[in-house]
Every structure is written in structure tokens, then in C-alpha cells.
Design a protein around this motif. Structure first.
Motif, mmCIF file in Angstrom:
data_model
loop_
_atom_site.group_PDB
_atom_site.id
_atom_site.type_symbol
_atom_site.label_atom_id
_atom_site.label_comp_id
_atom_site.label_asym_id
_atom_site.label_seq_id
_atom_site.Cartn_x
_atom_site.Cartn_y
_atom_site.Cartn_z
ATOM 1 N N LYS A 1 0.986 -1.396 0.299
ATOM 2 C CA LYS A 1 0.066 -0.093 0.149
ATOM 3 C C LYS A 1 1.093 1.038 0.151
ATOM 4 O O LYS A 1 1.864 0.834 0.524
ATOM 5 N N PRO A 2 0.618 2.342 -0.754
ATOM 6 C CA PRO A 2 1.426 3.620 -0.437
ATOM 7 C C PRO A 2 1.118 4.794 0.675
ATOM 8 O O PRO A 2 0.292 4.116 1.085
ATOM 9 N N LYS A 3 2.614 4.723 0.714
ATOM 10 C CA LYS A 3 2.507 5.636 2.284
ATOM 11 C C LYS A 3 2.007 7.014 1.709
ATOM 12 O O LYS A 3 2.706 7.404 1.095
ATOM 13 N N THR A 4 1.113 7.239 2.245
ATOM 14 C CA THR A 4 0.752 9.082 2.112
ATOM 15 C C THR A 4 1.086 9.775 3.188
ATOM 16 O O THR A 4 1.374 10.837 2.438
ATOM 17 N N THR A 5 1.332 9.796 3.793
ATOM 18 C CA THR A 5 2.217 10.451 4.661
ATOM 19 C C THR A 5 4.159 10.259 5.069
ATOM 20 O O THR A 5 3.995 8.925 5.814
#
Length: 135
Positions: free
Chosen positions: A108-112
């Protein structure tokens, strides 16, 4: 007392040790001959090995037809749909022996992503943190 050295096994002493060593040598050579026998004479292969030779091209075909992304479970389902009576563990073993594996989902992509160079923000509420009990 005499000692005999065979690989990592060491026997020293009487005739019993020599007999054990001879049996081990015969077993080792028997296993080797059995392995070589299957390669030279295909009729001497076990039923499982014969079936594996038949199924291996089919597993590879299904894998290639589906853009080399199917894993064990999907290949197993596809082969069952095509009429092959095959166990999932057999597909897994064949894929492992062949060196093929399905695509694994992405992380899953890191958003922060915190900036380590920036200082931590001050406590704007001026809270006082105290322990609930003291020793």
C-alpha cells in the motif's frame, strides 16, 4: 582396534561396525542407482514422477497463457476447470521445482512521509503531563 571412515560417519572397533558400514555403503549406492535408473530408463520411474512429467508442461502452459501472473491457487483452479484432476499441493510442488511463481500484490502506498529536518511542533495547549502515581 581398527577404524573405518565413511563420509561423516566414523566406526571403530569390531566386526559389527564393519557390517554396519557395509550396509550403509550398499544403501547409499542403491539410492544413487535408483536415482540414475530413473534418468536412463523412464519405465523405472515412480507413478508420481511419471505423472509429474505429464503435468509439468500443462502447468507451464497455463502459467504462460495467463501472462505469467497466476499463482498456485489460480493455476490449480484453471487446471480443474480444464478437466485435470490435480491436487493444489501438486501444483505448488511442480511450480517450486520449475522455479515459477505468481505475482505478489504491491504494498500500500505511504501517504504521509515525515520530514526529519523539521523540528517537532510545540505543545500549543500547554498541557502538564504527570504520572498518576509515584513510587
Amino acid at each position: 582396534m581398527r577404524s573405518c571412515l565413511s563420509g561423516s560417519l566414523r566406526f571403530s572397533g569390531d566386526a559389527e561396525s564393519g557390517a554396519v558400514l557395509q550396509v550403509l555403503r550398499e544403501r547409499q549406492s542403491g539410492v544413487w542407482l535408483k536415482h540414475i535408473g530413473g534418468q536412463t530408463d523412464p519405465s523405472r520411474l515412480s507413478d508420481r514422477a511419471k505423472r509429474d512429467k505429464e503435468l509439468n508442461p500443462e502447468i507451464e502452459r497455463v502459467f504462460e497463457e495467463h501472462h505469467s501472473v497466476y499463482g498456485v491457487r489460480k493455476i490449480w483452479h484453471q487446471m480443474r476447470r480444464e478437466g485435470f484432476g490435480i491436487a493444489r499441493c501438486t501444483v505448488a510442488r511442480q511450480m517450486k521445482d520449475t522455479g515459477i511463481e505468481g505475482v505478489v500484490g504491491a504494498k500500500k502506498p505511504k501517504t504521509t512521509i515525515p520530514d526529519k529536518a523539521m523540528p517537532c511542533p510545540l505543545d500549543k495547549l500547554n498541557r502538564q503531563f504527570h504520572a498518576l502515581w509515584r513510587r
